[in-house]
Design a protein around this motif. Structure first.
Motif, mmCIF file in Angstrom:
data_model
loop_
_atom_site.group_PDB
_atom_site.id
_atom_site.type_symbol
_atom_site.label_atom_id
_atom_site.label_comp_id
_atom_site.label_asym_id
_atom_site.label_seq_id
_atom_site.Cartn_x
_atom_site.Cartn_y
_atom_site.Cartn_z
ATOM 1 N N GLU A 193 0.763 -1.145 -0.127
ATOM 2 C CA GLU A 193 0.107 0.025 0.016
ATOM 3 C C GLU A 193 0.792 1.224 0.171
ATOM 4 O O GLU A 193 0.490 2.341 -0.633
ATOM 5 N N VAL A 194 2.003 1.283 0.982
ATOM 6 C CA VAL A 194 2.547 2.510 0.980
ATOM 7 C C VAL A 194 3.488 2.642 -0.426
ATOM 8 O O VAL A 194 3.574 3.843 -0.955
ATOM 9 N N PHE A 195 4.028 1.764 -1.222
ATOM 10 C CA PHE A 195 4.385 1.688 -2.449
ATOM 11 C C PHE A 195 3.370 2.353 -3.393
ATOM 12 O O PHE A 195 3.835 3.182 -4.132
ATOM 13 N N LEU A 196 2.221 2.133 -3.404
ATOM 14 C CA LEU A 196 1.218 2.641 -4.416
ATOM 15 C C LEU A 196 0.844 4.125 -3.934
ATOM 16 O O LEU A 196 0.472 4.766 -4.749
ATOM 17 N N GLN A 197 0.676 4.324 -2.640
ATOM 18 C CA GLN A 197 0.469 5.432 -1.920
ATOM 19 C C GLN A 197 1.249 6.632 -2.478
ATOM 20 O O GLN A 197 1.195 7.774 -2.801
ATOM 21 N N LEU A 198 2.482 6.330 -2.182
ATOM 22 C CA LEU A 198 3.783 7.144 -2.528
ATOM 23 C C LEU A 198 4.099 7.287 -3.866
ATOM 24 O O LEU A 198 4.659 8.434 -4.333
ATOM 25 N N GLY A 199 3.777 6.256 -4.812
ATOM 26 C CA GLY A 199 4.388 6.224 -6.119
ATOM 27 C C GLY A 199 5.746 5.770 -6.192
ATOM 28 O O GLY A 199 6.318 5.780 -7.101
ATOM 29 N N GLU A 200 6.469 5.481 -4.858
ATOM 30 C CA GLU A 200 7.779 5.060 -4.917
ATOM 31 C C GLU A 200 8.136 4.306 -3.470
ATOM 32 O O GLU A 200 7.152 4.216 -2.765
ATOM 33 N N VAL A 201 9.211 3.732 -3.365
ATOM 34 C CA VAL A 201 9.652 3.285 -2.024
ATOM 35 C C VAL A 201 10.051 4.025 -1.097
ATOM 36 O O VAL A 201 11.113 4.990 -1.652
ATOM 37 N N PRO A 202 9.908 4.310 -0.010
ATOM 38 C CA PRO A 202 10.489 5.140 0.826
ATOM 39 C C PRO A 202 11.963 4.977 1.414
ATOM 40 O O PRO A 202 12.543 3.689 0.926
ATOM 41 N N ALA A 203 12.528 6.045 1.673
ATOM 42 C CA ALA A 203 13.967 5.781 1.764
ATOM 43 C C ALA A 203 14.051 5.059 3.198
ATOM 44 O O ALA A 203 15.094 4.358 3.516
ATOM 45 N N ALA A 204 13.077 5.348 4.259
ATOM 46 C CA ALA A 204 13.208 4.747 5.617
ATOM 47 C C ALA A 204 11.967 4.444 5.951
ATOM 48 O O ALA A 204 11.132 5.474 5.893
ATOM 49 N N VAL A 205 11.799 3.387 6.927
ATOM 50 C CA VAL A 205 10.332 3.208 7.600
ATOM 51 C C VAL A 205 10.966 2.969 9.051
ATOM 52 O O VAL A 205 11.604 2.293 9.335
#
Length: 391
Positions: A218-230
């Protein structure tokens, strides 16, 4: 597009070449790689070559069955888990898991593990929990038509115990040290399916973290990219590992070339994963001091969290109750009231005060309604209220 599970088996996280069939779930850790001192968890293996990547063309939404090819078989009905919002906050993003059906991230896990109980033909489920996990397991068991036994401690919030009872669960308060031996008896003698840990270091249910992978999708789709940190609140680290595995699968499927650094955010009163990472151990058990963040306060760690932090190049962060309270207040002032434990991710990010080359996501796990003492406060009654009183 294929909507059936592509899960093919289980493998040990102590030695990934050690594999087993998918069923039955090995709920007492890996029988080949574990020792008397360290129990190694298992994870689910998939036929990734058969995954249709158009799966990730869909919009995020409720019911994690939308990700069925990358989950174990889902034989329990949904309550509408998943699809939680990603809220921009002070230059970062908050993944607000309090919006799930029982107001916590545990609903993703319990959809999967109660499904395993249904598939196994178990007469019921049993869980040792003082909070979110027990209430969520009770709800999903009720939805699946299974009885549930929740073994809790006397110090758990009465409101959370009432929450689990509302779903028809048998909630029993027992001394903390008695919960796991009693859980094993329920499993061995009554045949109930365990959705809690039964081993010396934490292994839990091998299917459980698979539900948490859907947060990464979901985060990938919501951001449109992978975050740098979680940054993730971390108790037993099933959440931390599940989210990490979800991002590694996106990379494996060729949808991204990177994965985030994972930060385990534990209470400074304990921190078994921080201890294991600092000493090079696969897992650790520590002495536990007092913390009001009961959802993540525990002396026993597991190998999953150690792997997620090490393999991602992340770090373990120990946060105090005061740091979590400050984060909790900051989130509430932006309309997101979190349980104290649920604010640990933001507290960890704020403590590090570090810049990252890309978006940062802090997972917020549970509603503030579940904190110790909530609802017991009293406030003065204004007998003849006037506008000046409000001023």
């Amino acid at each position: 597009m294929n909507s059936t599970s592509l899960a093919t088996g289980q493998r040990s996280l102590g030695d990934r070449s050690t594999e087993f069939p998918l069923f039955p779930p090995l709920t007492r850790g890996c029988p080949k790689t574990s020792t008397d001192e360290i129990a190694y968890p298992l994870e689910v293996v998939y036929d990734y070559a058969q995954v249709d990547t158009r799966l990730f063309d869909q919009e995020p939404g409720t019911d994690i069955a939308r990700w069925s090819p990358l989950l174990p078989p889902l034989d329990a009905p949904t309550l509408g888990e998943g699809g939680t919002p990603l809220v921009e906050f002070d230059g970062i993003f908050i993944k607000d898991e309090s919006r799930n059906p029982t107001w916590s991230h545990k609903d993703r896990l319990n959809r999967v593990v109660v499904s395993a109980a249904v598939a196994a033909g178990a007469p019921g489920v049993v869980v040792a929990s003082s909070g979110n996990h027990g209430a969520s397991a009770a709800a999903y068991a009720a939805r699946a038509g299974l009885p549930a036994i929740v073994l809790t401690s006397a110090g758990s919030p009465p409101a959370v115990q009432a929450f689990a009872r509302a779903y028809g669960a048998r909630v029993v308060s027992v001394p903390v040290e008695a919960r796991w031996p009693l859980l094993r008896d329920v499993v061995d003698r009554l045949g109930y399916h365990p959705v809690s840990n039964q081993t010396v270091t934490h292994t839990g249910h091998p299917f459980g973290p698979e539900g948490y992978k859907t947060i990464a999708y979901e985060v990938f789709l919501q951001l449109g990219e992978v975050p740098a940190a979680v940054f993730a609140p971390t108790g037993y680290a099933e959440l931390l590992y599940g989210v990490w595995k979800g991002f590694t699968e996106l990379r494996l499927l060729g949808l991204t070339g990177a994965a985030p650094r994972m930060f385990s955010c534990e209470t400074a009163a304990g921190g078994p994963h921080a201890r294991a990472l600092a000493t090079g151990a696969p897992a650790a058990i520590v002495d536990l001091g007092h913390s009001d963040a009961y959802g993540i306060a525990g002396p026993v760690g597991g190998h999953r969290g150690v792997l997620a932090v090490r393999e991602s190049g992340g770090e373990a962060v120990l946060v105090t109750d005061d740091e979590m309270r400050q984060a909790q207040r900051a989130l509430a002032r932006q309309g997101m009231w979190q349980e104290l434990s649920g604010a640990a991710g933001l507290a960890g990010y704020r403590q590090l005060r570090r810049d990252f080359d890309g978006p940062v996501v802090c997972i917020a796990t549970s509603s503030g309604f579940k904190d110790v003492g909530v609802g017991t406060e009293t406030f003065p009654l204004l007998e003849n209220p006037t506008l000046e009183d409000l001023r």
